[in-house]
Design a protein around this motif. Structure first.
Motif, PDB file in Angstrom:
ATOM      1  N   TYR A 149      89.409 -21.382  62.706  1.00 52.38           N
ATOM      2  CA  TYR A 149      89.366 -22.515  61.783  1.00 52.38           C
ATOM      3  C   TYR A 149      87.942 -22.748  61.293  1.00 52.38           C
ATOM      4  O   TYR A 149      87.710 -22.985  60.095  1.00 52.38           O
ATOM      5  CB  TYR A 149      89.897 -23.773  62.466  1.00 52.38           C
ATOM      6  CG  TYR A 149      89.722 -25.017  61.624  1.00 52.38           C
ATOM      7  CD1 TYR A 149      90.669 -25.374  60.667  1.00 52.38           C
ATOM      8  CD2 TYR A 149      88.585 -25.828  61.765  1.00 52.38           C
ATOM      9  CE1 TYR A 149      90.502 -26.493  59.876  1.00 52.38           C
ATOM     10  CE2 TYR A 149      88.413 -26.956  60.976  1.00 52.38           C
ATOM     11  CZ  TYR A 149      89.367 -27.280  60.034  1.00 52.38           C
ATOM     12  OH  TYR A 149      89.180 -28.386  59.238  1.00 52.38           O
ATOM     13  N   ARG A 190      86.602 -22.972  57.497  1.00 53.03           N
ATOM     14  CA  ARG A 190      86.300 -24.281  56.935  1.00 53.03           C
ATOM     15  C   ARG A 190      84.870 -24.756  57.189  1.00 53.03           C
ATOM     16  O   ARG A 190      84.453 -25.771  56.640  1.00 53.03           O
ATOM     17  CB  ARG A 190      87.279 -25.312  57.506  1.00 53.03           C
ATOM     18  CG  ARG A 190      88.757 -24.998  57.213  1.00 53.03           C
ATOM     19  CD  ARG A 190      89.065 -25.129  55.741  1.00 53.03           C
ATOM     20  NE  ARG A 190      88.826 -26.500  55.319  1.00 53.03           N
ATOM     21  CZ  ARG A 190      89.726 -27.471  55.438  1.00 53.03           C
ATOM     22  NH1 ARG A 190      90.918 -27.222  55.952  1.00 53.03           N
ATOM     23  NH2 ARG A 190      89.438 -28.696  55.029  1.00 53.03           N
ATOM     24  N   HIS A 222      87.760 -32.194  56.530  1.00 52.88           N
ATOM     25  CA  HIS A 222      88.415 -31.288  57.476  1.00 52.88           C
ATOM     26  C   HIS A 222      89.839 -31.748  57.780  1.00 52.88           C
ATOM     27  O   HIS A 222      90.213 -32.904  57.532  1.00 52.88           O
ATOM     28  CB  HIS A 222      87.616 -31.199  58.774  1.00 52.88           C
ATOM     29  CG  HIS A 222      86.395 -30.342  58.673  1.00 52.88           C
ATOM     30  ND1 HIS A 222      86.406 -28.999  58.955  1.00 52.88           N
ATOM     31  CD2 HIS A 222      85.124 -30.639  58.290  1.00 52.88           C
ATOM     32  CE1 HIS A 222      85.196 -28.504  58.788  1.00 52.88           C
ATOM     33  NE2 HIS A 222      84.404 -29.484  58.376  1.00 52.88           N
ATOM     34  N   ASP A 223      90.627 -30.812  58.343  1.00 51.80           N
ATOM     35  CA  ASP A 223      91.970 -31.120  58.824  1.00 51.80           C
ATOM     36  C   ASP A 223      91.860 -31.603  60.270  1.00 51.80           C
ATOM     37  O   ASP A 223      91.406 -30.853  61.136  1.00 51.80           O
ATOM     38  CB  ASP A 223      92.867 -29.880  58.763  1.00 51.80           C
ATOM     39  CG  ASP A 223      93.072 -29.376  57.347  1.00 51.80           C
ATOM     40  OD1 ASP A 223      92.980 -30.199  56.418  1.00 51.80           O
ATOM     41  OD2 ASP A 223      93.308 -28.170  57.176  1.00 51.80           O
ATOM     42  N   CYS A 224      92.245 -32.831  60.505  1.00 54.83           N
ATOM     43  CA  CYS A 224      92.177 -33.399  61.851  1.00 54.83           C
ATOM     44  C   CYS A 224      93.584 -33.524  62.428  1.00 54.83           C
ATOM     45  O   CYS A 224      94.534 -33.873  61.718  1.00 54.83           O
ATOM     46  CB  CYS A 224      91.489 -34.763  61.818  1.00 54.83           C
ATOM     47  SG  CYS A 224      89.752 -34.688  61.323  1.00 54.83           S
ATOM     48  N   ARG A 245      96.383 -34.427  59.045  1.00 57.54           N
ATOM     49  CA  ARG A 245      97.484 -33.661  58.463  1.00 57.54           C
ATOM     50  C   ARG A 245      98.576 -33.386  59.476  1.00 57.54           C
ATOM     51  O   ARG A 245      99.685 -33.011  59.104  1.00 57.54           O
ATOM     52  CB  ARG A 245      96.957 -32.332  57.897  1.00 57.54           C
ATOM     53  CG  ARG A 245      96.004 -32.493  56.712  1.00 57.54           C
ATOM     54  CD  ARG A 245      95.788 -31.175  56.032  1.00 57.54           C
ATOM     55  NE  ARG A 245      97.052 -30.645  55.516  1.00 57.54           N
ATOM     56  CZ  ARG A 245      97.275 -29.344  55.312  1.00 57.54           C
ATOM     57  NH1 ARG A 245      96.337 -28.458  55.596  1.00 57.54           N
ATOM     58  NH2 ARG A 245      98.428 -28.949  54.845  1.00 57.54           N
ATOM     59  N   GLY A 279      93.333 -27.140  62.984  1.00 56.67           N
ATOM     60  CA  GLY A 279      92.345 -28.154  62.670  1.00 56.67           C
ATOM     61  C   GLY A 279      91.555 -28.602  63.878  1.00 56.67           C
ATOM     62  O   GLY A 279      91.478 -27.898  64.890  1.00 56.67           O
TER      63      GLY A 279
END
Length: 306
Positions: free
Chosen positions: A173, A177, A189-191, A220, A238
């Protein structure tokens, strides 16, 4: 308090727990007539209706709820006195009902129960794994483990350890990212968030609760299982916020990478909570002392363990 009134209160509690007078009569054992007579006598004594009886179930009135909760507490105190007089201060006996956060119970407590039961052969343990605040009186729980600030002023609290929350993501990840350098970077960011109610989460950063920052996180993925969150993070979904002891192996093996170390919050206290009336309970005291001794020896929560 007269013994017949105590017996009636015990019958009343048994009827509420069983869900019907007939079920209470079978479990005592007693006759349905006797159970009904004892509850009627209680209602006459207190001058109020305690139960609404239907053909299928019982429902507590408001006064009945008050009596039910207090009666369970009184009966529990009497059991404690009986244990003390029977010599249970020397040899813990009986049933010990413990509540713990589910992951902590599964990973840190359940592996110790075999040794605990072998050490105290006259005890039985009921371990309730739930990620919610429990009512010790209503749910007849002797001891609860709780992480964070304690709001239950009527409970006795003994600090057992401290839990450090950390932030992690997989190398895959982070390669895709980038790595967040400050908490505000999490907005990009995707948490992955531990909760059973999706919406807006807040993560706290900084060692001081008053001067630290709070960052709103729009995740998400929302999961009510820390195990599932860690699995998703390893798969590259994430960034997660979890107790350090949960992902110790994943970090050591490089499957996850620790992030934002300079901004981590102060460790949260882990307390054992119990009712004041059970302060002298041999079984409660034995379980707490056992946990403290074993955790000091193995240090499963990291260096923040007491």
């Amino acid at each position: 308090m007269p013994m017949d009134q105590l017996a009636a209160m015990a019958t009343f509690v048994r009827a509420v727990d069983a869900g019907s007078l007939s079920a209470a009569a079978r479990s005592l054992p007693s006759s349905l007539t006797s159970v009904s007579r004892q509850i009627s006598a209680l209602e006459q004594h207190f001058g109020t209706r305690l139960l609404v009886r239907t053909t299928r179930q019982l429902a507590l009135t408001d006064d009945g709820r008050i009596l039910y909760e207090r009666a369970k507490s009184i009966l529990g105190e009497i059991r404690e006195i009986e244990e003390a007089l029977a010599g249970s201060r020397r040899e813990p006996t009986g049933r010990l009902r413990v509540s713990s956060p589910s992951l902590m119970g599964r990973m840190l407590i359940a592996p110790l129960l075999g040794d605990f039961l072998a050490t105290f052969p006259s005890l039985t343990v009921e371990l309730l794994l739930v990620d919610r605040h429990v009512d010790l009186i209503e749910e007849d729980i002797h001891l609860v483990l709780r992480v964070g600030r304690i709001a239950d002023s009527q409970l006795v609290a003994r600090k057992l350890a401290e839990v450090q929350m950390i932030h992690c993501a997989s190398p895959d990840y982070l390669a895709r990212r980038g790595e967040p350098q400050v908490p505000s970077d999490l907005a990009q960011h995707d948490c992955l968030i531990f909760s059973d109610a999706p919406g807006i989460a807040t993560w706290r950063f900084g060692p001081d609760a008053k001067t630290g920052s709070r960052i709103r996180i729009s995740g998400r993925l929302w999961v009510n299982s820390l195990d599932a969150l860690a699995t998703a993070a390893e798969a590259g979904a994430g960034i997660i916020r979890v107790p350090s002891w949960q992902v110790e192996r994943q970090l050591a093996e490089g499957r996850l990478r620790r992030l934002l170390r300079a901004h981590e919050p102060a460790p949260a206290p882990l307390h054992a909570l119990y009712q004041p009336s059970r302060l002298g309970s041999a079984k409660t005291r034995a379980f707490i002392d056992f946990l403290v001794e074993r955790w000091r020896r193995s240090d499963p929560l990291g260096r923040s363990s007491l």
